[in-house]
Design a protein around this motif. Structure first.
Motif, mmCIF file in Angstrom:
data_model
loop_
_atom_site.group_PDB
_atom_site.id
_atom_site.type_symbol
_atom_site.label_atom_id
_atom_site.label_comp_id
_atom_site.label_asym_id
_atom_site.label_seq_id
_atom_site.Cartn_x
_atom_site.Cartn_y
_atom_site.Cartn_z
ATOM 1 N N UNK A 142 64.214 -40.669 -23.982
ATOM 2 C CA UNK A 142 63.095 -41.825 -24.337
ATOM 3 C C UNK A 142 62.250 -41.699 -22.964
ATOM 4 N N UNK A 143 62.921 -41.234 -21.932
ATOM 5 C CA UNK A 143 61.835 -41.183 -20.574
ATOM 6 C C UNK A 143 61.028 -40.158 -20.492
ATOM 7 N N UNK A 144 59.762 -40.418 -20.141
ATOM 8 C CA UNK A 144 58.688 -39.299 -20.273
ATOM 9 C C UNK A 144 58.436 -38.963 -18.844
ATOM 10 N N UNK A 145 58.443 -37.544 -18.769
ATOM 11 C CA UNK A 145 58.498 -37.027 -17.564
ATOM 12 C C UNK A 145 57.235 -36.180 -17.130
ATOM 13 N N UNK A 146 56.614 -36.660 -16.047
ATOM 14 C CA UNK A 146 55.437 -35.878 -15.573
ATOM 15 C C UNK A 146 55.853 -34.830 -14.231
ATOM 16 N N UNK A 147 55.959 -33.474 -14.713
ATOM 17 C CA UNK A 147 56.411 -32.698 -13.537
ATOM 18 C C UNK A 147 54.947 -32.102 -12.762
ATOM 19 N N UNK A 148 54.950 -32.592 -11.653
ATOM 20 C CA UNK A 148 53.991 -32.340 -10.650
ATOM 21 C C UNK A 148 54.043 -31.046 -9.748
ATOM 22 N N UNK A 149 53.273 -30.429 -9.853
ATOM 23 C CA UNK A 149 53.104 -29.082 -8.967
ATOM 24 C C UNK A 149 51.933 -29.104 -8.377
ATOM 25 N N UNK A 150 51.831 -28.706 -6.882
ATOM 26 C CA UNK A 150 50.836 -28.773 -6.249
ATOM 27 C C UNK A 150 50.567 -27.828 -4.920
ATOM 28 N N UNK A 151 49.542 -27.828 -4.349
ATOM 29 C CA UNK A 151 49.224 -27.028 -3.193
ATOM 30 C C UNK A 151 49.064 -25.414 -3.474
ATOM 31 N N UNK A 152 49.354 -25.028 -4.837
ATOM 32 C CA UNK A 152 48.942 -23.617 -5.218
ATOM 33 C C UNK A 152 49.207 -23.704 -6.741
ATOM 34 N N UNK A 153 49.052 -22.465 -7.265
ATOM 35 C CA UNK A 153 49.426 -22.284 -8.713
ATOM 36 C C UNK A 153 50.868 -22.240 -8.925
ATOM 37 N N UNK A 154 51.114 -22.334 -10.370
ATOM 38 C CA UNK A 154 52.472 -22.056 -10.973
ATOM 39 C C UNK A 154 52.789 -20.298 -10.445
ATOM 40 N N UNK A 155 51.781 -19.847 -10.799
ATOM 41 C CA UNK A 155 52.005 -18.321 -10.641
ATOM 42 C C UNK A 155 52.957 -17.776 -11.622
ATOM 43 N N UNK A 156 53.911 -17.014 -10.935
ATOM 44 C CA UNK A 156 54.918 -16.421 -11.699
ATOM 45 C C UNK A 156 56.074 -17.335 -12.416
ATOM 46 N N UNK A 157 56.035 -18.570 -11.913
ATOM 47 C CA UNK A 157 56.622 -19.734 -12.482
ATOM 48 C C UNK A 157 56.154 -20.342 -13.750
ATOM 49 N N UNK A 158 54.981 -19.888 -14.087
ATOM 50 C CA UNK A 158 54.101 -20.733 -15.276
ATOM 51 C C UNK A 158 55.045 -20.434 -16.430
ATOM 52 N N UNK A 159 55.294 -19.558 -16.622
ATOM 53 C CA UNK A 159 55.913 -19.250 -18.158
ATOM 54 C C UNK A 159 57.348 -20.198 -18.323
ATOM 55 N N UNK A 160 57.851 -20.365 -17.142
ATOM 56 C CA UNK A 160 59.113 -21.227 -17.291
ATOM 57 C C UNK A 160 58.708 -22.773 -17.302
ATOM 58 N N UNK A 161 57.799 -23.272 -16.388
ATOM 59 C CA UNK A 161 56.949 -24.260 -16.578
ATOM 60 C C UNK A 161 56.677 -24.850 -17.764
ATOM 61 N N UNK A 162 56.213 -24.050 -18.539
ATOM 62 C CA UNK A 162 55.539 -24.249 -19.957
ATOM 63 C C UNK A 162 56.688 -24.539 -20.873
ATOM 64 N N UNK A 163 57.759 -23.907 -20.510
ATOM 65 C CA UNK A 163 59.007 -24.183 -21.446
ATOM 66 C C UNK A 163 60.082 -25.089 -21.151
ATOM 67 N N UNK A 164 59.614 -25.854 -20.063
ATOM 68 C CA UNK A 164 60.457 -27.141 -19.862
ATOM 69 C C UNK A 164 60.161 -28.363 -20.689
#
Length: 765
Positions: A237-259
């Motif tokens: 029930x707790x809603x999470x805002x996953x914050x990344x900053x200072x650059x792109x997600x880059x190669x980690x984007x696919x993983x981030x979108x599946x979280x």
């Protein structure tokens, strides 16, 4: 469409927190008074953001010293050396001891290591981990802040550094394990923290994972799925805002979108190109996107039309209900309030936005995006257009003479006339220094009397002659004291300087200055970065007068002290209308002119400080080569064009050199001094495989702590250094300037350092 903020400055618009902390450390105010100041600052921050109409306001973004240290305290990651102190002192005393060291009542505790927060000029306290590390929830700070914010009538959103980034930003204090393997031990404590927030009524929580901007191993990337699946299962029930900053997600984007998180925050200032990548990505499902459009690290007005274009594109793809607006990162890196600036050129002031104004920009962007044809929206957009256009066409910005000088540069302008091996022989014959020559980095304590003197002079309360006389007296006394204790290469103390960047900016064209544009560098250390708004040039000598006076008053060599082009660039708010490399070269040309003038005036050793060189390195390795090429060339441009017998020093602090050591060598400084004391010479591992060709001074004691080093520990540190560097190439020095220290500490520490050098010479003779 919601607006939210990732974090707000915490030092106070008039540096109230700095002053209160320093009074507390000095025993002048009790804990209750310090807490009163902090509570007032937090309440004011919440009220400012509430008044600006933010939908979600961050809590737990306040810290007495550092947010990473706060988390170490919260999860019970207390190094073993502090355990006895923890049993005898209050949590606040323990907290500051871990930050600053503790040397009284029979204790002699070194503080946690300090290093740069990614590629910013903020420093964090590095967590220390051991193989059998345990974690437990300790303390109440974030929960008390959440409750207080809620009572004040705001909609609080807890902010927490994510568990993987926390581990990656720490270090192992013993061999044989990887800190990321501690995740299983850490997760239950993190879960307990989140459950506590949920019990208190939190609907949203912002979890910062800035390490998603880095190149990650497959093992670490997979850990993200483990962590956020766990959080989702434990707290659905707790809603999470996953914050990344200072650059792109880059190669980690696919993983981030599946979280399994509700919101992904994107830094669209540092990486605007990622928006198209994300919107077209097959894994984008039902996540809301938080668009980081307002620059959290610079002070220029937002270009509304550019931001609105991104907002419109995103709305067209996923709908306005799934679009949030935010700064690119925490506003920790920005000054408080532009309204406090009464002396700025009105034209330049019209181009700027500080933290309070940036929150207002979010409100404007939301209004214009949702009601583009409303009168207020059209008026706000027109006003923004006028400021943006006036800056682009201003005659204050462009200097054709400077541009022509940059275009005229040749390859030989970036090189010394002879190789280091030749220069070293000439310089050794010229200076005749002992083995392990001793020096300091440059500045001596800036006393209250000195600061008052400079302030009175700036206000016109004392004459030029009176001011000059007092500064000369301070320099002469410092030189005499250095000679008495036996330092080999002296410094004039920089008593005429306010800040190592601001001082030069005030003497260069193309810079503007604020009255209250303070930002936190570390702990209570605040800086007031200059604003580079136009082409940079040097109208007159900047340091020659004071350096010549000092050298005329000592038979020993006295270093001329300059700040290097990359550090001036990194520690200023820089213009965003031309490449950084171009601005760096403009600054380098100005420093080069000053170097030549110092040499002509008889200054035999010139130090060009570059503590921010590593800081400017992009987060991803694919982007390193371009930066290192122009940054090294800018330094070489500033330090070349002089005789072989003139010795060039540079200084770097809180930097990992292992991965760029060849580029550090390519800077071709005759002597480099570096920070190594907090890490106990660990940074010198960079020199194990790479044989650094020039001379080096590994810092032997930490100036960011009031702790006084013992002679034996200095000798032991140099013994470690000798295993990496030939003893003939080693200098002995503190790890940074002594501006922030007290004279009593400084004299005791430097006396120990000089005596340690004498003992080492006897041992090696």
């Amino acid at each position: 469409m919601l607006t939210h903020n990732l974090g707000y400055p915490r030092i106070g618009s008039q540096r109230e927190l700095k002053k209160a902390c320093e009074q507390f450390w000095a025993g002048k105010i009790p804990t209750e008074e310090l807490e009163k100041v902090s509570n007032s600052l937090k309440a004011n921050n919440w009220e400012v953001q509430k008044a600006a109409g933010l939908d979600l306001i961050p809590v737990n973004d306040f810290s007495y010293y550092d947010q990473v240290l706060d988390l170490s305290m919260l999860v019970g990651a207390i190094p073993e050396r502090f355990q006895k102190l923890a049993s005898e002192k209050s949590p606040l005393d323990l907290y500051f001891a871990m930050a600053r060291g503790y040397q009284k009542e029979g204790f002699d505790l070194k503080p946690l290591e300090m290093t740069k927060w990614f590629e910013t000029n903020y420093h964090y306290l590095v967590p220390e981990f051991k193989e059998d590390q345990t974690f437990t929830l300790q303390g109440h700070k974030p929960f008390e802040e959440f409750t207080a914010a809620k009572k004040s009538g705001v909609s609080p959103k807890p902010v927490l550094l994510g568990p993987i980034s926390y581990l990656l930003l720490g270090k192992e204090k013993e061999a044989g394990f990887s800190r990321i393997d501690l995740l299983d031990q850490l997760l239950p404590t993190y879960t307990a923290i989140l459950k506590k927030f949920r019990e208190l009524g939190a609907e949203w929580v912002q979890i910062d994972e800035p390490c998603l901007s880095l190149d990650l191993s497959d093992q670490v990337e997979e850990k993200y799925q483990q962590v956020y699946d766990h959080f989702n299962a434990e707290l659905p029930e707790l809603k999470v805002i996953l914050a990344n900053y200072f650059d792109c997600f880059g190669d980690n984007l696919d993983r981030a979108l599946r979280l399994p998180v509700e919101v992904l925050h994107l830094d669209l200032v540092r990486c605007p190109s990622q928006l198209d990548d994300i919107l077209s990505h097959q894994s984008l499902a039902n996540q809301t996107l938080s668009l980081g459009l307002v620059d959290g690290r610079n002070i220029w007005k937002n270009r509304y039309r550019k931001s609105l274009s991104m907002i419109e594109t995103t709305i067209q793809q996923i709908g306005k209900e799934r679009v949030w607006l935010a700064p690119s990162c925490s506003l920790l890196h920005c000054p408080y309030d532009l309204d406090d600036e009464q002396r700025l050129d009105p034209e330049i002031k019209g181009w700027l936005a500080f933290a309070k104004q940036k929150i207002g920009e979010l409100k404007d962007l939301k209004m214009i995006a949702l009601t583009p044809y409303a009168t207020n929206s059209r008026q706000k957009l027109q006003e923004n257009d006028e400021y943006i256009n006036s800056r682009a066409s201003s005659t204050k910005i462009h200097n054709q003479k400077v541009k022509a000088a940059i275009w005229a540069l040749k390859e030989e302008d970036y090189k010394r006339s002879s190789a280091f091996s030749t220069r070293q022989k000439i310089q050794k014959e010229r200076f005749i220094l002992p083995l392990y020559p001793t020096t300091t980095i440059g500045s001596f304590p800036q006393t209250k009397e000195l600061r008052l003197l400079r302030s009175r002079f700036k206000k016109g309360e004392i004459s030029q002659a009176a001011y000059t006389g007092k500064i000369e007296k301070a320099i002469a006394e410092a030189l005499k004291w250095q000679e008495e204790i036996g330092l080999d290469v002296l410094v004039h103390g920089e008593f005429e300087r306010n800040d190592m960047v601001e001082y030069f900016g005030e003497l260069l064209n193309g810079f503007a200055f604020t009255q209250n544009g303070w930002v936190q560098s570390y702990g209570s250390r605040c800086v007031k970065p200059p604003i580079i708004y136009g082409d940079v040039s040097r109208p007159n000598d900047m340091t020659v007068k004071w350096s010549k006076f000092a050298q005329d008053h000592s038979a020993k060599p006295v270093k001329g002290m300059l700040t290097g082009p990359i550090t001036i660039l990194q520690w200023s708010f820089i213009r965003d209308d031309q490449p950084r490399s171009q601005t760096a070269n403009q600054i380098a040309l100005s420093i080069r002119e000053e170097v030549k003038s110092l040499e002509k005036a008889g200054i035999r050793i010139i130090q060009i400080d570059e503590p921010a060189f590593r800081e400017g390195l992009p987060l991803r390795q694919k982007d390193w080569a371009n930066y290192l090429d122009w940054a090294v060339k800018a330094f070489r441009l500033s330090s070349s064009g002089i005789q072989d017998q003139t010795q060039i020093h540079t200084h770097m602090c809180y930097s990992e050199f292992n991965d760029i050591i060849t580029h550090i060598a390519n800077m071709d400084a005759d002597v480099i001094t570096i920070e190594t004391s907090r890490s106990e010479m660990e940074l010198l591992a960079a020199f194990q495989d790479f044989k650094y060709p020039n001379e080096i001074g590994p810092g032997v004691y930490d100036i960011h702590s009031p702790r006084i080093p013992k002679q034996k520990e200095i000798i032991d540190l140099i013994a470690k250094a000798k295993s990496f560097i030939p003893k003939e190439n080693i200098w002995i020095n503190p790890d940074c300037g002594l501006k922030t220290r007290q004279w009593e500490e400084t004299k005791a520490a430097l006396s120990n350092m000089v005596e340690a050098a004498r003992l080492l010479r006897k041992l090696d003779s």
